[in-house]
Design a protein around this motif. Structure first.
Motif, PDB file in Angstrom:
ATOM      1  N   ARG A 196       0.861  -1.186   0.000  1.00 37.64           N
ATOM      2  CA  ARG A 196       0.000   0.000   0.000  1.00 37.64           C
ATOM      3  C   ARG A 196       0.896   1.234   0.000  1.00 37.64           C
ATOM      4  NH1 ARG A 196      -2.690  -0.881   5.937  1.00 37.64           N
ATOM      5  NH2 ARG A 196      -2.840  -2.991   5.060  1.00 37.64           N
ATOM      6  N   PRO A 197       0.350   2.424  -0.296  1.00 32.27           N
ATOM      7  CA  PRO A 197       1.168   3.630  -0.188  1.00 32.27           C
ATOM      8  C   PRO A 197       1.763   3.773   1.210  1.00 32.27           C
ATOM      9  CG  PRO A 197      -0.874   4.113  -1.341  1.00 32.27           C
ATOM     10  CD  PRO A 197      -1.010   2.715  -0.816  1.00 32.27           C
ATOM     11  N   VAL A 198       2.950   4.287   1.286  1.00 33.12           N
ATOM     12  CA  VAL A 198       3.616   4.431   2.587  1.00 33.12           C
ATOM     13  C   VAL A 198       2.716   5.146   3.580  1.00 33.12           C
ATOM     14  CG1 VAL A 198       5.557   5.521   3.784  1.00 33.12           C
ATOM     15  CG2 VAL A 198       5.939   4.373   1.599  1.00 33.12           C
ATOM     16  N   THR A 199       2.046   6.209   3.126  1.00 33.95           N
ATOM     17  CA  THR A 199       1.229   7.012   4.033  1.00 33.95           C
ATOM     18  C   THR A 199      -0.031   6.292   4.499  1.00 33.95           C
ATOM     19  OG1 THR A 199       0.246   8.053   2.080  1.00 33.95           O
ATOM     20  CG2 THR A 199       2.067   9.208   3.152  1.00 33.95           C
ATOM     21  N   ASP A 200      -0.370   5.164   3.881  1.00 31.48           N
ATOM     22  CA  ASP A 200      -1.540   4.390   4.310  1.00 31.48           C
ATOM     23  C   ASP A 200      -1.195   3.347   5.363  1.00 31.48           C
ATOM     24  OD1 ASP A 200      -2.981   5.883   2.552  1.00 31.48           O
ATOM     25  OD2 ASP A 200      -3.455   4.247   1.165  1.00 31.48           O
ATOM     26  N   TRP A 201       0.068   3.118   5.605  1.00 33.69           N
ATOM     27  CA  TRP A 201       0.460   2.190   6.664  1.00 33.69           C
ATOM     28  C   TRP A 201       0.343   2.876   8.021  1.00 33.69           C
ATOM     29  CZ3 TRP A 201       0.978  -2.856   6.092  1.00 33.69           C
ATOM     30  CH2 TRP A 201       1.345  -3.389   4.856  1.00 33.69           C
ATOM     31  N   PRO A 202       0.125   2.129   9.116  1.00 34.41           N
ATOM     32  CA  PRO A 202       0.128   2.742  10.446  1.00 34.41           C
ATOM     33  C   PRO A 202       1.433   3.503  10.704  1.00 34.41           C
ATOM     34  CG  PRO A 202      -0.665   0.485  10.571  1.00 34.41           C
ATOM     35  CD  PRO A 202      -0.160   0.682   9.161  1.00 34.41           C
ATOM     36  N   ARG A 226       7.993  16.565  -2.484  1.00 31.82           N
ATOM     37  CA  ARG A 226       8.246  16.918  -3.876  1.00 31.82           C
ATOM     38  C   ARG A 226       8.013  15.760  -4.845  1.00 31.82           C
ATOM     39  NH1 ARG A 226      12.930  20.063  -1.827  1.00 31.82           N
ATOM     40  NH2 ARG A 226      14.270  18.274  -2.308  1.00 31.82           N
ATOM     41  N   CYS A 227       7.325  14.730  -4.428  1.00 29.71           N
ATOM     42  CA  CYS A 227       7.115  13.620  -5.360  1.00 29.71           C
ATOM     43  C   CYS A 227       5.773  12.951  -5.076  1.00 29.71           C
ATOM     44  CB  CYS A 227       8.251  12.599  -5.258  1.00 29.71           C
ATOM     45  SG  CYS A 227       8.355  11.705  -3.701  1.00 29.71           S
ATOM     46  N   GLY A 228       5.358  12.106  -6.006  1.00 28.42           N
ATOM     47  CA  GLY A 228       4.107  11.385  -5.874  1.00 28.42           C
ATOM     48  C   GLY A 228       4.193  10.269  -4.847  1.00 28.42           C
ATOM     49  N   PRO A 229       3.119   9.500  -4.699  1.00 31.83           N
ATOM     50  CA  PRO A 229       3.094   8.450  -3.688  1.00 31.83           C
ATOM     51  C   PRO A 229       4.121   7.356  -3.949  1.00 31.83           C
ATOM     52  CG  PRO A 229       1.178   8.293  -5.124  1.00 31.83           C
ATOM     53  CD  PRO A 229       1.856   9.580  -5.454  1.00 31.83           C
ATOM     54  N   VAL A 230       4.548   6.732  -2.881  1.00 29.73           N
ATOM     55  CA  VAL A 230       5.475   5.602  -2.945  1.00 29.73           C
ATOM     56  C   VAL A 230       4.762   4.388  -2.374  1.00 29.73           C
ATOM     57  CG1 VAL A 230       7.669   4.664  -2.097  1.00 29.73           C
ATOM     58  CG2 VAL A 230       7.504   7.088  -2.760  1.00 29.73           C
ATOM     59  N   LEU A 231       4.791   3.281  -3.106  1.00 28.88           N
ATOM     60  CA  LEU A 231       4.167   2.047  -2.645  1.00 28.88           C
ATOM     61  C   LEU A 231       5.189   1.236  -1.854  1.00 28.88           C
ATOM     62  CD1 LEU A 231       2.291   1.005  -5.920  1.00 28.88           C
ATOM     63  CD2 LEU A 231       1.523   2.552  -4.103  1.00 28.88           C
ATOM     64  N   ALA A 232       4.747   0.659  -0.744  1.00 31.53           N
ATOM     65  CA  ALA A 232       5.674  -0.075   0.122  1.00 31.53           C
ATOM     66  C   ALA A 232       5.077  -1.409   0.530  1.00 31.53           C
ATOM     67  CB  ALA A 232       6.016   0.744   1.368  1.00 31.53           C
ATOM     68  N   ALA A 233       5.938  -2.391   0.646  1.00 31.02           N
ATOM     69  CA  ALA A 233       5.566  -3.712   1.157  1.00 31.02           C
ATOM     70  C   ALA A 233       6.096  -3.841   2.577  1.00 31.02           C
ATOM     71  CB  ALA A 233       6.152  -4.809   0.279  1.00 31.02           C
ATOM     72  N   ALA A 234       5.255  -4.333   3.470  1.00 27.84           N
ATOM     73  CA  ALA A 234       5.667  -4.485   4.870  1.00 27.84           C
ATOM     74  C   ALA A 234       5.429  -5.918   5.327  1.00 27.84           C
ATOM     75  CB  ALA A 234       4.907  -3.508   5.769  1.00 27.84           C
ATOM     76  N   VAL A 235       6.346  -6.424   6.088  1.00 30.68           N
ATOM     77  CA  VAL A 235       6.253  -7.751   6.701  1.00 30.68           C
ATOM     78  C   VAL A 235       6.583  -7.593   8.179  1.00 30.68           C
ATOM     79  CG1 VAL A 235       7.195 -10.086   6.747  1.00 30.68           C
ATOM     80  CG2 VAL A 235       6.881  -8.922   4.550  1.00 30.68           C
ATOM     81  N   ALA A 236       5.715  -8.142   9.040  1.00 37.76           N
ATOM     82  CA  ALA A 236       5.905  -8.044  10.491  1.00 37.76           C
ATOM     83  C   ALA A 236       6.081  -6.589  10.925  1.00 37.76           C
ATOM     84  CB  ALA A 236       7.092  -8.894  10.938  1.00 37.76           C
ATOM     85  N   ASN A 237       5.236  -5.722  10.377  1.00 44.83           N
ATOM     86  CA  ASN A 237       5.212  -4.304  10.735  1.00 44.83           C
ATOM     87  C   ASN A 237       6.499  -3.558  10.404  1.00 44.83           C
ATOM     88  OD1 ASN A 237       2.553  -4.338  11.783  1.00 44.83           O
ATOM     89  ND2 ASN A 237       3.321  -5.246  13.684  1.00 44.83           N
ATOM     90  N   ARG A 238       7.201  -4.028   9.375  1.00 44.56           N
ATOM     91  CA  ARG A 238       8.431  -3.361   8.952  1.00 44.56           C
ATOM     92  C   ARG A 238       8.464  -3.297   7.427  1.00 44.56           C
ATOM     93  NH1 ARG A 238      14.337  -4.827   8.257  1.00 44.56           N
ATOM     94  NH2 ARG A 238      13.660  -6.999   8.136  1.00 44.56           N
ATOM     95  N   ILE A 239       8.746  -2.120   6.900  1.00 47.11           N
ATOM     96  CA  ILE A 239       8.842  -1.967   5.456  1.00 47.11           C
ATOM     97  C   ILE A 239      10.100  -2.659   4.954  1.00 47.11           C
ATOM     98  CG2 ILE A 239       9.230  -0.293   3.592  1.00 47.11           C
ATOM     99  CD1 ILE A 239       7.347   1.610   5.081  1.00 47.11           C
ATOM    100  N   VAL A 240       9.905  -3.530   3.960  1.00 47.77           N
ATOM    101  CA  VAL A 240      11.022  -4.304   3.429  1.00 47.77           C
ATOM    102  C   VAL A 240      11.188  -4.123   1.920  1.00 47.77           C
ATOM    103  CG1 VAL A 240      10.886  -6.034   5.267  1.00 47.77           C
ATOM    104  CG2 VAL A 240       9.580  -6.370   3.147  1.00 47.77           C
ATOM    105  N   GLY A 241      10.272  -3.394   1.303  1.00 45.93           N
ATOM    106  CA  GLY A 241      10.369  -3.162  -0.134  1.00 45.93           C
ATOM    107  C   GLY A 241       9.565  -1.945  -0.523  1.00 45.93           C
ATOM    108  N   ALA A 242       9.963  -1.284  -1.616  1.00 46.57           N
ATOM    109  CA  ALA A 242       9.246  -0.083  -2.053  1.00 46.57           C
ATOM    110  C   ALA A 242       9.461   0.142  -3.534  1.00 46.57           C
ATOM    111  CB  ALA A 242       9.697   1.141  -1.265  1.00 46.57           C
TER     112      ALA A 242
END
Length: 288
Positions: free
Chosen positions: A154-160, A190-206
């Motif tokens: 999900r977008p980084v800003t949509d994660w808790p 200064r940029c658009g949204p960034v999508l991020a993958a999280a596992v065990a409440n930690r971002i591990v990919g973007a």
């Protein structure tokens, strides 16, 4: 007009333009090459330059007085003064000896401009038997739907908030892949949204930023993204999920296509090939 299209067009084995990078084959016209010469005089970004979104000043320009344009080959040198500086000569032509002439010009210009690096960039066609360097790939959004992949993206800003706070150390750990720079742009808004993958409440990919802008002929293009997964999280399919999420975002936001550059044989290259992207050719960069 400086360039003769009847000379230049047969030399363009791959759709790459100095200072701009890859362009859609439909946008590959004499006008786009002429635009790079005009930009060399002003120092401004062209309206469709992918680097314009980062702001500041364009740090690479064509050395227009040193362009070599002949019926059988064209050499277009560029100068970058950032860091220790670099001269790159784009060697367009079907004969192998064009590389030698380009290397001689690159070395001469690097000395004249007192920069450390001299490079030759050779475009190669998609039919190249044993390609090296970088593959130019096309994702066409008009031919088939790109469904959302699901999964922990999900977008980084949509994660808790607690998960969002893990982006900074994630980005720092992948600074070599451009994620630290991307994080700086995100913090500055200064940029658009960034999508991020999280596992065990930690971002591990973007992958990001996600932005659609018009190309040289006004067609909506999904801009290139930074894309990385932590080494310890690879092999779980997260890269494919992130990639498909980005393609779904691009298609749903009106993009007609995206162009990508991938290292031949690398993980992103294998992913794009498996996803059915079209190879438009290659660029091979060597020291002069």
């Amino acid at each position: 007009m400086f360039f003769r299209w009847d000379w230049l067009r047969p030399q363009l084995a791959a759709p790459i333009v100095p200072t701009l990078g890859p362009v859609h084959p439909d946008a590959l016209t004499v006008g786009i090459f002429e635009d790079t010469l005009r930009a060399a005089d002003t120092g401004d970004f062209l309206p469709y330059d992918k680097d314009r979104r980062w702001g500041g000043e364009k740090d690479e320009k064509v050395l227009r007085e040193d362009v070599v344009h002949q019926p059988e080959h064209t050499l277009i040198p560029t100068l970058t003064v950032r860091g220790r500086g670099a001269v790159k000569v784009f060697a367009y032509g079907l004969r192998d000896n064009v590389v030698d002439e380009a290397a001689e010009l690159a070395a001469k210009l690097a000395a004249a401009h007192d920069v450390v690096n001299a490079r030759v960039v050779r475009p190669l066609g998609p039919e190249t038997t044993h390609p090296r360097g970088t593959r130019i790939q096309l994702k066409d959004f008009t031919t088939a739907p790109c469904p959302g992949p699901g999964g922990p993206v999900r977008p980084v800003t949509d994660w808790p908030t607690a998960v969002q706070e893990t982006f900074a150390p994630f980005a720092e750990g992948l600074a070599g892949d451009g994620l630290a720079f991307l994080h700086t742009q995100m913090q500055a808004g200064r940029c658009g949204p960034v999508l991020a993958a999280a596992v065990a409440n930690r971002i591990v990919g973007a992958i990001g930023p996600m932005e659609v802008r018009p190309d040289p002929i006004g067609r909506p293009q999904l801009m290139p993204q930074y894309f990385a997964v932590l080494p310890e999280a690879r092999g779980q399919g997260l890269g494919r999920v992130l990639w498909r999420a980005a393609m779904h975002w691009g298609q749903s936001h009106g993009a007609a296509y995206q162009l990508l550059q991938t290292e031949v044989g690398g993980p992103s290259d294998r992913l794009c090939q498996a996803e059915g992207l079209t190879s438009l050719g290659f660029t091979h960069t060597t020291r002069a």
